[in-house]
Design a protein around this motif. Sequence first.
Motif, PDB file in Angstrom:
ATOM      1  N   ALA A 204       0.824  -1.210   0.000  1.00  0.00           N
ATOM      2  CA  ALA A 204       0.000   0.000   0.000  1.00  0.00           C
ATOM      3  C   ALA A 204       0.857   1.259   0.000  1.00  0.00           C
ATOM      4  N   PRO A 205       0.399   2.311  -0.672  1.00  0.00           N
ATOM      5  CA  PRO A 205       1.150   3.572  -0.669  1.00  0.00           C
ATOM      6  C   PRO A 205       1.451   4.105   0.728  1.00  0.00           C
ATOM      7  N   LYS A 206       0.494   4.052   1.638  1.00  0.00           N
ATOM      8  CA  LYS A 206       0.735   4.564   2.985  1.00  0.00           C
ATOM      9  C   LYS A 206       1.807   3.750   3.709  1.00  0.00           C
ATOM     10  N   GLY A 207       1.888   2.464   3.406  1.00  0.00           N
ATOM     11  CA  GLY A 207       2.928   1.631   3.997  1.00  0.00           C
ATOM     12  C   GLY A 207       4.302   1.974   3.454  1.00  0.00           C
ATOM     13  N   VAL A 208       4.380   2.203   2.144  1.00  0.00           N
ATOM     14  CA  VAL A 208       5.642   2.621   1.531  1.00  0.00           C
ATOM     15  C   VAL A 208       6.063   3.973   2.085  1.00  0.00           C
ATOM     16  N   GLU A 209       5.101   4.851   2.285  1.00  0.00           N
ATOM     17  CA  GLU A 209       5.398   6.159   2.880  1.00  0.00           C
ATOM     18  C   GLU A 209       5.943   6.002   4.292  1.00  0.00           C
ATOM     19  N   ALA A 210       5.369   5.071   5.055  1.00  0.00           N
ATOM     20  CA  ALA A 210       5.868   4.807   6.409  1.00  0.00           C
ATOM     21  C   ALA A 210       7.312   4.323   6.369  1.00  0.00           C
ATOM     22  N   ALA A 211       7.613   3.430   5.420  1.00  0.00           N
ATOM     23  CA  ALA A 211       8.981   2.942   5.279  1.00  0.00           C
ATOM     24  C   ALA A 211       9.926   4.082   4.896  1.00  0.00           C
ATOM     25  N   GLN A 212       9.484   4.939   3.984  1.00  0.00           N
ATOM     26  CA  GLN A 212      10.303   6.079   3.585  1.00  0.00           C
ATOM     27  C   GLN A 212      10.548   7.002   4.778  1.00  0.00           C
ATOM     28  N   ASN A 213       9.521   7.237   5.563  1.00  0.00           N
ATOM     29  CA  ASN A 213       9.658   8.077   6.758  1.00  0.00           C
ATOM     30  C   ASN A 213      10.604   7.450   7.785  1.00  0.00           C
ATOM     31  N   ALA A 214      10.717   6.109   7.735  1.00  0.00           N
ATOM     32  CA  ALA A 214      11.607   5.400   8.656  1.00  0.00           C
ATOM     33  C   ALA A 214      13.029   5.293   8.120  1.00  0.00           C
ATOM     34  N   GLY A 215      13.267   5.778   6.892  1.00  0.00           N
ATOM     35  CA  GLY A 215      14.585   5.680   6.289  1.00  0.00           C
ATOM     36  C   GLY A 215      14.887   4.311   5.732  1.00  0.00           C
ATOM     37  N   MET A 216      13.852   3.611   5.266  1.00  0.00           N
ATOM     38  CA  MET A 216      13.997   2.251   4.760  1.00  0.00           C
ATOM     39  C   MET A 216      13.575   2.145   3.304  1.00  0.00           C
ATOM     40  N   GLN A 217      14.215   1.227   2.574  1.00  0.00           N
ATOM     41  CA  GLN A 217      13.834   0.920   1.206  1.00  0.00           C
ATOM     42  C   GLN A 217      12.649  -0.040   1.198  1.00  0.00           C
TER      43      GLN A 217
ATOM     44  N   GLU B 279       0.565   4.375  -8.529  1.00  0.00           N
ATOM     45  CA  GLU B 279       0.152   4.938  -7.246  1.00  0.00           C
ATOM     46  C   GLU B 279       1.325   5.162  -6.289  1.00  0.00           C
ATOM     47  N   PHE B 280       2.517   4.675  -6.672  1.00  0.00           N
ATOM     48  CA  PHE B 280       3.694   4.807  -5.817  1.00  0.00           C
ATOM     49  C   PHE B 280       4.721   5.774  -6.408  1.00  0.00           C
ATOM     50  N   ALA B 281       4.319   6.519  -7.431  1.00  0.00           N
ATOM     51  CA  ALA B 281       5.268   7.370  -8.163  1.00  0.00           C
ATOM     52  C   ALA B 281       5.906   8.443  -7.288  1.00  0.00           C
ATOM     53  N   GLN B 282       5.227   8.865  -6.236  1.00  0.00           N
ATOM     54  CA  GLN B 282       5.744   9.965  -5.415  1.00  0.00           C
ATOM     55  C   GLN B 282       6.802   9.522  -4.408  1.00  0.00           C
ATOM     56  N   TYR B 283       7.065   8.220  -4.307  1.00  0.00           N
ATOM     57  CA  TYR B 283       7.991   7.734  -3.294  1.00  0.00           C
ATOM     58  C   TYR B 283       9.346   7.387  -3.905  1.00  0.00           C
ATOM     59  N   SER B 284      10.404   7.801  -3.234  1.00  0.00           N
ATOM     60  CA  SER B 284      11.765   7.604  -3.751  1.00  0.00           C
ATOM     61  C   SER B 284      12.442   6.365  -3.184  1.00  0.00           C
ATOM     62  N   ASN B 285      11.773   5.645  -2.304  1.00  0.00           N
ATOM     63  CA  ASN B 285      12.402   4.503  -1.631  1.00  0.00           C
ATOM     64  C   ASN B 285      11.986   3.153  -2.199  1.00  0.00           C
ATOM     65  N   VAL B 286      11.296   3.143  -3.330  1.00  0.00           N
ATOM     66  CA  VAL B 286      10.835   1.875  -3.922  1.00  0.00           C
ATOM     67  C   VAL B 286      11.948   1.275  -4.767  1.00  0.00           C
ATOM     68  N   ARG B 287      12.405   0.093  -4.373  1.00  0.00           N
ATOM     69  CA  ARG B 287      13.474  -0.590  -5.120  1.00  0.00           C
ATOM     70  C   ARG B 287      12.932  -1.351  -6.317  1.00  0.00           C
ATOM     71  N   GLY B 288      11.668  -1.773  -6.239  1.00  0.00           N
ATOM     72  CA  GLY B 288      11.086  -2.503  -7.344  1.00  0.00           C
ATOM     73  C   GLY B 288       9.711  -3.017  -7.002  1.00  0.00           C
ATOM     74  N   PHE B 289       9.050  -3.572  -8.004  1.00  0.00           N
ATOM     75  CA  PHE B 289       7.696  -4.100  -7.873  1.00  0.00           C
ATOM     76  C   PHE B 289       7.703  -5.581  -8.218  1.00  0.00           C
ATOM     77  N   ILE B 290       6.957  -6.370  -7.458  1.00  0.00           N
ATOM     78  CA  ILE B 290       6.815  -7.793  -7.755  1.00  0.00           C
ATOM     79  C   ILE B 290       5.350  -8.194  -7.622  1.00  0.00           C
ATOM     80  N   LYS B 291       4.959  -9.171  -8.417  1.00  0.00           N
ATOM     81  CA  LYS B 291       3.598  -9.706  -8.320  1.00  0.00           C
ATOM     82  C   LYS B 291       3.501 -10.697  -7.171  1.00  0.00           C
TER      83      LYS B 291
END
Length: 218
Positions: free
Chosen positions: A170-183, A195-207
């Motif tokens: 979820a985007p809010k979860g990725v945001e939480a990870a970014q706020n925590a300094g995590m990839q 939906e995750f375009a605004q986050y810089s901490n995404v290393r990749g997407f998997i199904k």
Amino acid sequence: MKAKALLFDMNGTMIDDMAYHAKAWYNILNDDLRAGLTYDEVKKEMYGKNDEVLVRIFGPSKFSLAEMTALSIEKEKRYQQEYLPFLKLIDGLKELLVVAKSQGVKLAIGSAAIPFNIDFVLDNLHIREYFPVIVSADDVAISKPHPETFTKAAELLGVAPEDCIVFEDAPKGVEAAQNAGMQSIVLTTMHEKEEFAQYSNVRGFIKDYTDPHLISLL
């Protein structure tokens, strides 16, 4: 594996169950509480703690804490009853857990779910042994996108935030990870890549966890 710890959100990340949560919330909010929300509106609001969902929709003074607790348990009972016949780990996850544990990579769950729901998953799927650290909704003051869920998990594991990789859906979860300094690595079980375009901490997407690119992302 380069990461020292893997932190997993649970719903939609370890198990593909978000449609069942959405259905349970839709029924509670509309049939029981007469909120008059569309299915898409329900999906948009169902992040964080259950009481936070109710406050976002109805305001802070609609329900007492006891009433919100009762509604939360009722929602999870409906979800569990519907989902139990289909309960299983997302493909490839069990194999990843086995490999990670064998290589000394630490594992934790960081979820906005209540313990009642986390126990439902871990005990029915017999995977509790892999997760010495579990951070639930009851363990934090503010849930995602606040970073506490993940920073607390890392602290309990004894691993620095920059050495953790978070699996989220979820985007809010990725945001939480970014706020925590995590990839983060994103499971596309419920949300599209855009939906995750605004986050810089995404290393990749998997199904799912059988994706051949997963090891390179770690």
